[in-house]
Design a protein around this motif. Structure first.
Motif, PDB file in Angstrom:
ATOM      1  N   GLU A  93       0.828  -1.197   0.000  1.00  0.00           N
ATOM      2  CA  GLU A  93       0.000   0.000   0.000  1.00  0.00           C
ATOM      3  C   GLU A  93       0.865   1.251   0.000  1.00  0.00           C
ATOM      4  O   GLU A  93       1.905   1.310   0.650  1.00  0.00           O
ATOM      5  CB  GLU A  93      -0.916   0.013   1.220  1.00  0.00           C
ATOM      6  N   PRO A  94       0.451   2.302  -0.722  1.00  0.00           N
ATOM      7  CA  PRO A  94       1.211   3.559  -0.699  1.00  0.00           C
ATOM      8  C   PRO A  94       1.069   4.260   0.644  1.00  0.00           C
ATOM      9  O   PRO A  94       0.126   4.002   1.404  1.00  0.00           O
ATOM     10  CB  PRO A  94       0.565   4.383  -1.816  1.00  0.00           C
ATOM     11  N   PHE A  95       2.030   5.122   0.937  1.00  0.00           N
ATOM     12  CA  PHE A  95       1.903   5.995   2.095  1.00  0.00           C
ATOM     13  C   PHE A  95       0.893   7.091   1.759  1.00  0.00           C
ATOM     14  O   PHE A  95       1.040   7.786   0.746  1.00  0.00           O
ATOM     15  CB  PHE A  95       3.244   6.645   2.454  1.00  0.00           C
ATOM     16  N   LYS A  96      -0.103   7.244   2.602  1.00  0.00           N
ATOM     17  CA  LYS A  96      -1.088   8.311   2.419  1.00  0.00           C
ATOM     18  C   LYS A  96      -0.844   9.349   3.515  1.00  0.00           C
ATOM     19  O   LYS A  96      -1.193   9.127   4.676  1.00  0.00           O
ATOM     20  CB  LYS A  96      -2.504   7.736   2.476  1.00  0.00           C
TER      21      LYS A  96
ATOM     22  N   ASN B 236      -0.996  13.073   5.314  1.00  0.00           N
ATOM     23  CA  ASN B 236      -1.763  14.296   5.524  1.00  0.00           C
ATOM     24  C   ASN B 236      -0.775  15.420   5.792  1.00  0.00           C
ATOM     25  O   ASN B 236      -0.322  15.609   6.923  1.00  0.00           O
ATOM     26  CB  ASN B 236      -2.735  14.115   6.692  1.00  0.00           C
TER      27      ASN B 236
ATOM     28  N   ALA C  25      -3.569  16.209   0.970  1.00  0.00           N
ATOM     29  CA  ALA C  25      -3.312  14.772   1.002  1.00  0.00           C
ATOM     30  C   ALA C  25      -2.306  14.432  -0.091  1.00  0.00           C
ATOM     31  O   ALA C  25      -2.358  14.978  -1.194  1.00  0.00           O
ATOM     32  CB  ALA C  25      -4.604  13.996   0.796  1.00  0.00           C
ATOM     33  N   ALA C  26      -1.376  13.541   0.226  1.00  0.00           N
ATOM     34  CA  ALA C  26      -0.370  13.118  -0.745  1.00  0.00           C
ATOM     35  C   ALA C  26      -0.217  11.609  -0.673  1.00  0.00           C
ATOM     36  O   ALA C  26      -0.342  10.998   0.393  1.00  0.00           O
ATOM     37  CB  ALA C  26       0.964  13.794  -0.467  1.00  0.00           C
ATOM     38  N   THR C  27       0.062  11.003  -1.806  1.00  0.00           N
ATOM     39  CA  THR C  27       0.308   9.568  -1.899  1.00  0.00           C
ATOM     40  C   THR C  27       1.746   9.354  -2.360  1.00  0.00           C
ATOM     41  O   THR C  27       2.116   9.805  -3.444  1.00  0.00           O
ATOM     42  CB  THR C  27      -0.665   8.904  -2.885  1.00  0.00           C
ATOM     43  N   TRP C  28       2.545   8.714  -1.513  1.00  0.00           N
ATOM     44  CA  TRP C  28       3.948   8.458  -1.830  1.00  0.00           C
ATOM     45  C   TRP C  28       4.175   6.956  -1.923  1.00  0.00           C
ATOM     46  O   TRP C  28       3.768   6.201  -1.026  1.00  0.00           O
ATOM     47  CB  TRP C  28       4.872   9.043  -0.761  1.00  0.00           C
ATOM     48  N   GLU C  29       4.830   6.528  -2.981  1.00  0.00           N
ATOM     49  CA  GLU C  29       5.174   5.122  -3.143  1.00  0.00           C
ATOM     50  C   GLU C  29       6.291   4.767  -2.158  1.00  0.00           C
ATOM     51  O   GLU C  29       7.362   5.386  -2.178  1.00  0.00           O
ATOM     52  CB  GLU C  29       5.635   4.851  -4.576  1.00  0.00           C
TER      53      GLU C  29
ATOM     54  N   ASP D  86       0.376   8.587  10.063  1.00  0.00           N
ATOM     55  CA  ASP D  86       0.138   8.315   8.651  1.00  0.00           C
ATOM     56  C   ASP D  86       0.915   7.094   8.166  1.00  0.00           C
ATOM     57  O   ASP D  86       0.558   6.481   7.158  1.00  0.00           O
ATOM     58  CB  ASP D  86       0.526   9.529   7.807  1.00  0.00           C
TER      59      ASP D  86
END
Length: 295
Positions: free
Chosen positions: A30-33, A35, A52-56, A281
């Motif tokens: 799962e990606p890091f979600k 805040n 909100a950001a999604t980091w691999e 997070d």
């Protein structure tokens, strides 16, 4: 001195109360979600901006700054000890999901000479940086000083070096390694060098970097592997704001409590350098709080 083994383990077990930090297998891919919190200025007013950001995870590095085994200030050393267990559990959760962990216990990397983690940093292929690395010296090491071209003065007065003990401690350099309460895994790296850090990131195609550790008003901002330098070099940087501390003596301006002073520096970072987020997070567990924080 014996050389460390390839897996450099913490010296004590993680307490049962920290088990909630450990990741579920289902989260492995799962990606890091995140805040993210930052601050913007318009018409002279500072506003909080949340996004909100999604980091691999496999394209994310976490740099652990100066979590030494000892410190000249007793209060600072105590707080490092309090934070080390929760930070170790957070690093494990992130590592298990694919994040790359870089341990940066400045001026003590010689302790790890010959270990695979130290050699990994030393042998990473050289990669040119898009801007010069910091080379001004402080305490004999490269340092990225407060940058007047993009930030104001720090909101706390640390000119006395920030010891908040009732009886002020003598300034020495007692650290010899990273605290043994933080695991150094087989897949991790060890360096306090700006070029080596850049090489490690370039080798893995990593553009997302998380900073944690101590001390925010000093090393976490100013070291050549830290916030100012990596931001100027173009990395997407974020501070894990519950996993840091400052060197701040409340007897100095602005005269607020120690932890309120840390919050002011966090706000400074959010305004001038990079966003911040909470360890929640990464772990799903409550954010870390120092036991002495009364708020």
């Amino acid at each position: 001195m014996n050389r460390p083994s390839s897996r450099i383990r913490a010296s004590r077990l993680v307490p049962a109360c920290l088990l909630a930090f450990l990741p579920l297998a289902a989260l492995a891919d799962e990606p890091f979600k995140l805040n993210l919190r930052s601050r913007s200025v318009a018409d002279g007013r500072v506003s909080v901006v949340e996004s909100a950001a999604t980091w691999e995870p496999r394209k994310t590095a976490i740099i652990v700054c100066d979590m030494w085994d000892q410190h000249w200030c007793k209060s600072a050393a105590r707080r490092v000890g309090e934070m080390a267990g929760p930070l170790n559990a957070t690093l494990k959760a992130a590592r298990d999901r694919g994040a790359f962990i870089i341990h940066a216990p400045s001026t003590t990397t010689g302790f790890y000479d010959g270990s695979p983690q130290r050699l990994r940093a030393q042998k990473a292929p050289h990669s040119p940086t898009p801007a010069p690395l910091a080379d001004s010296l402080r305490w004999g090491t490269a340092w990225y000083w407060t940058d007047a071209s993009r930030e104001g003065v720090l909101p706390i007065d640390d000119s006395d070096m920030g010891c908040d003990c009732a009886e002020k401690c003598e300034i020495t350099a007692p650290w010899t390694r990273q605290t043994a309460a933080i695991d150094i895994d087989d897949a991790d790296a060890i360096t306090d060098d700006g070029q080596e850090t850049w090489n490690l990131l370039a080798e893995r195609g990593i553009d997302h970097v998380i900073l944690c550790g101590v001390h925010l008003n000093m090393c976490v901002l100013g070291r050549p592997f830290a916030i100012r330098q990596l931001t100027v070099l173009g990395k997407q940087v974020a501070l894990m704001r519950d996993m840091t501390d400052t060197m701040y003596n409340p007897e100095r301006p602005p005269g607020v409590g120690h932890f309120a002073g840390t919050d002011l520096v966090v706000e400074h970072v959010e305004r001038y350098w990079c966003p911040t987020f909470l360890s929640t997070d990464l772990t799903g567990a409550p954010a870390f709080r120092f036991p002495a924080d009364p708020r």
